[in-house]
Motif scaffolding. Sequence first.
Motif, PDB file in Angstrom:
ATOM      1  N   LEU A   6       0.827  -1.203   0.000  1.00  0.00           N
ATOM      2  CA  LEU A   6       0.000   0.000   0.000  1.00  0.00           C
ATOM      3  C   LEU A   6       0.865   1.259   0.000  1.00  0.00           C
ATOM      4  O   LEU A   6       0.509   2.261  -0.627  1.00  0.00           O
ATOM      5  N   PHE A   7       2.000   1.232   0.685  1.00  0.00           N
ATOM      6  CA  PHE A   7       2.954   2.340   0.672  1.00  0.00           C
ATOM      7  C   PHE A   7       3.469   2.585  -0.741  1.00  0.00           C
ATOM      8  O   PHE A   7       3.585   3.739  -1.189  1.00  0.00           O
ATOM      9  N   ALA A   8       3.761   1.516  -1.451  1.00  0.00           N
ATOM     10  CA  ALA A   8       4.323   1.635  -2.802  1.00  0.00           C
ATOM     11  C   ALA A   8       3.260   1.835  -3.874  1.00  0.00           C
ATOM     12  O   ALA A   8       3.597   2.034  -5.047  1.00  0.00           O
ATOM     13  N   GLY A   9       1.980   1.779  -3.492  1.00  0.00           N
ATOM     14  CA  GLY A   9       0.916   1.934  -4.482  1.00  0.00           C
ATOM     15  C   GLY A   9       0.779   0.735  -5.396  1.00  0.00           C
ATOM     16  O   GLY A   9       0.427   0.864  -6.572  1.00  0.00           O
ATOM     17  N   ILE A  10       1.033  -0.452  -4.852  1.00  0.00           N
ATOM     18  CA  ILE A  10       0.984  -1.700  -5.621  1.00  0.00           C
ATOM     19  C   ILE A  10      -0.197  -2.534  -5.152  1.00  0.00           C
ATOM     20  O   ILE A  10      -0.477  -2.621  -3.952  1.00  0.00           O
ATOM     21  N   ASN A  11      -0.883  -3.158  -6.079  1.00  0.00           N
ATOM     22  CA  ASN A  11      -2.060  -3.965  -5.763  1.00  0.00           C
ATOM     23  C   ASN A  11      -1.715  -5.038  -4.726  1.00  0.00           C
ATOM     24  O   ASN A  11      -0.871  -5.898  -4.953  1.00  0.00           O
ATOM     25  N   ALA A  12      -2.401  -4.977  -3.579  1.00  0.00           N
ATOM     26  CA  ALA A  12      -2.152  -5.938  -2.501  1.00  0.00           C
ATOM     27  C   ALA A  12      -3.218  -7.031  -2.457  1.00  0.00           C
ATOM     28  O   ALA A  12      -3.152  -7.909  -1.585  1.00  0.00           O
ATOM     29  N   ASP A  13      -4.180  -6.995  -3.361  1.00  0.00           N
ATOM     30  CA  ASP A  13      -5.308  -7.925  -3.286  1.00  0.00           C
ATOM     31  C   ASP A  13      -4.887  -9.395  -3.322  1.00  0.00           C
ATOM     32  O   ASP A  13      -5.464 -10.217  -2.597  1.00  0.00           O
ATOM     33  N   PRO A  14      -3.891  -9.787  -4.145  1.00  0.00           N
ATOM     34  CA  PRO A  14      -3.496 -11.202  -4.146  1.00  0.00           C
ATOM     35  C   PRO A  14      -3.002 -11.714  -2.794  1.00  0.00           C
ATOM     36  O   PRO A  14      -2.982 -12.922  -2.559  1.00  0.00           O
ATOM     37  N   LEU A  15      -2.626 -10.798  -1.892  1.00  0.00           N
ATOM     38  CA  LEU A  15      -2.138 -11.219  -0.581  1.00  0.00           C
ATOM     39  C   LEU A  15      -3.222 -11.870   0.271  1.00  0.00           C
ATOM     40  O   LEU A  15      -2.928 -12.687   1.139  1.00  0.00           O
ATOM     41  N   ARG A  16      -4.484 -11.489   0.060  1.00  0.00           N
ATOM     42  CA  ARG A  16      -5.551 -11.981   0.929  1.00  0.00           C
ATOM     43  C   ARG A  16      -6.267 -13.198   0.351  1.00  0.00           C
ATOM     44  O   ARG A  16      -7.191 -13.726   0.970  1.00  0.00           O
ATOM     45  N   MET A  17      -5.858 -13.641  -0.833  1.00  0.00           N
ATOM     46  CA  MET A  17      -6.536 -14.763  -1.483  1.00  0.00           C
ATOM     47  C   MET A  17      -5.534 -15.878  -1.778  1.00  0.00           C
ATOM     48  O   MET A  17      -4.402 -15.609  -2.188  1.00  0.00           O
ATOM     49  N   GLU A  18      -5.957 -17.099  -1.532  1.00  0.00           N
ATOM     50  CA  GLU A  18      -5.106 -18.242  -1.817  1.00  0.00           C
ATOM     51  C   GLU A  18      -4.677 -18.204  -3.277  1.00  0.00           C
ATOM     52  O   GLU A  18      -5.504 -17.931  -4.140  1.00  0.00           O
ATOM     53  N   PRO A  19      -3.384 -18.406  -3.580  1.00  0.00           N
ATOM     54  CA  PRO A  19      -2.293 -18.893  -2.712  1.00  0.00           C
ATOM     55  C   PRO A  19      -1.480 -17.790  -2.023  1.00  0.00           C
ATOM     56  O   PRO A  19      -0.331 -18.025  -1.682  1.00  0.00           O
ATOM     57  N   TYR A  20      -2.033 -16.580  -1.825  1.00  0.00           N
ATOM     58  CA  TYR A  20      -1.423 -15.522  -1.025  1.00  0.00           C
ATOM     59  C   TYR A  20      -0.059 -15.078  -1.569  1.00  0.00           C
ATOM     60  O   TYR A  20       0.957 -15.125  -0.882  1.00  0.00           O
ATOM     61  N   ILE A  21      -0.051 -14.605  -2.815  1.00  0.00           N
ATOM     62  CA  ILE A  21       1.196 -14.245  -3.485  1.00  0.00           C
ATOM     63  C   ILE A  21       1.383 -12.729  -3.520  1.00  0.00           C
ATOM     64  O   ILE A  21       0.549 -12.004  -4.063  1.00  0.00           O
ATOM     65  N   PRO A  22       2.477 -12.225  -2.945  1.00  0.00           N
ATOM     66  CA  PRO A  22       2.743 -10.781  -2.997  1.00  0.00           C
ATOM     67  C   PRO A  22       3.370 -10.387  -4.330  1.00  0.00           C
ATOM     68  O   PRO A  22       3.865 -11.245  -5.082  1.00  0.00           O
ATOM     69  N   ALA A  23       3.371  -9.090  -4.616  1.00  0.00           N
ATOM     70  CA  ALA A  23       4.052  -8.608  -5.815  1.00  0.00           C
ATOM     71  C   ALA A  23       5.565  -8.701  -5.643  1.00  0.00           C
ATOM     72  O   ALA A  23       6.306  -8.891  -6.607  1.00  0.00           O
TER      73      ALA A  23
END
Length: 644
Positions: free
Chosen positions: A312-329
Amino acid sequence: MFKVTFKFESGEDIIVFAASGENLLEVARKTNVAIDAPCSGNAACGKCRVKLMGGQLESPKTRHISDEEYADGWRLACVSKVIADVEVLVPDIASAYKSRMKAADLSSDEELRIFEEVKNRMEESGIALKNSLEVVQVEMDVPSLDDTMPDVERLERAVAAATGTSKVRVPYSVLRTLPDKLREADFRVQCVVRRTPKDVFVYDVYSMDANVRAGGLVVDIGTTTVSALIINMLNGEILAKATAGNGQIRFGADVINRIIESRKEGGQKKLQDAVIKETINPLIHTMCEFCGLEPEQIYRMCVAANTTMNHLFAGINADPLRMEPYIPAFFKSNAFFANDLDIDINPDAHIIIAPNTGSYVGGDITAGTLVSQIWNRPEFSIFIDLGTNGEIVFGNSDFLMSCACSAGPAFEGGDISCGMRATDGAIEACTIDPESMEPSFSIIGEKGQKAVGICGSGIIDVISELFRCNMISPKGKFIREGTRIRHDKYGMGSYVLAFKEDADSVKDVEITEVDIDNFIRAKGAIFSAILTMLSSLDFDISMVDDVYVAGGIGSGINMKNAVGIGMFPDIPLDKFHYIGNSSLAGAYAMLLSGEAERKVYELAQNMTYMELSTTPGYMDEFVAACFIPHTDTSLFPSVTQVNL
């Protein structure tokens, strides 16, 4: 359009306009009016209370507001709609999370001690306190008709000769003022540079008589609180220190609600602006004013935050973090510069991000692990960071394993009816007389400060004391009666710490059975995570040598009380060590020392991440831990000796 007037107890008014039917909490959010909404407006927490002072709202009564309070004008902002011109009072308790920015008094040894200890521990570990920033002095020939070399080339050659480097880079931010600066200094200057094996980068140019302070910015982006330092990169001196509430909190107390908010139209930019423009940049200007440094004289920045906050600080989509398989950018990145993120420091300042190791174990934990030193000892130790979530690292010099548990925001006052972060007005420590059942407590703030609410360390004390005094059962239900114990019409019990006439609040400061239940689940998540991690390695509690506890939940945790409610393992109290804000301390070490930065990357690379949600047996351990102290009382012999 209707006029909405937000009134504050300080006498300030904020007037905005809203469309018919617009949600009052959303109106407040759009205009940066601070109204606490840990549940992100789901009507679940009851903290967004405002008082109708004039006009009209369409607002149903909820379980969080009694008939008497409703008749007196109290409403929840999240369920209220604007249907006419309206005036509402925002009480201090509703905006307590966004307390005034606090700059530390650096004349206090206590404020500086932890960072001196960090430097000492780094040196004892063989980590050199040296970074790539330095100041070099150069003298150049004054241009003439016989010497028409351009200014920038003249500077590059002089810096190359002084540093023994073949490649020198001069950015536009330096080039645009270079002609004036060189001539004012008669071509004798000091340069702030970053030296790497490949090149030298010039950040700034000063005259020879200037007192050059190469500033560095350290930021711990917590879900609830943001803490920051400005340091002298040349010697590690702390120049300024400050904290503020994270501006994102009005979009929810936990990372999941914020991720959901970020996926709404314009949400990603709103969340980024809330933490940078509303929180970090004001902190920078406050600290710069305190220490007499210009923001452009800050040439490097280090950020430690959890994985979601980093996105969120970097302005990058964080949505994949909350959904399986929980992959960050990203887990780690060197791609960020101040100019890219509109941070008010030197535009070419490089931003170091403490590396993440999992979707819910972030750079705040890897940075904290560095200063805990558990990686540098043969003994088996546990490092626990208590914030809006609970993260745990276990290991020694041979291995490290980490996990994160969904403890919720209770440790920083979320999910607690009178909960708040550890700021002015928060009850941070408490004892209860077992006979009279009267409380004695200490409050954060100046002498004479009245209670506004209760922070994490205070909640631990209160629940432990209620259990010790046999006022609540192991399930957290009240089993004694008294003037401070009462029950509502539904039979739910509560204990009053401060009646409203003695508090700086619009209602009694109390802890309810629902609050106790929420906190029991939070502490249960911590203890069950510890047991699950240990058992996965065929370890037991007796094999733990030390426990290092970090987090900004108060001035310090009463470890005996934390054991007493079953949050921490029942081991000798001298094995517990409270190390404060280890995330900020670790980021400080990373900024000051290139070797410390590399060590954190090494720790992150070698740390095994355990995903508790997919670990067999974790839920069984969690359910067993949701009692005081535990369903298996043999795990807490020192507690049962007192209470049974």
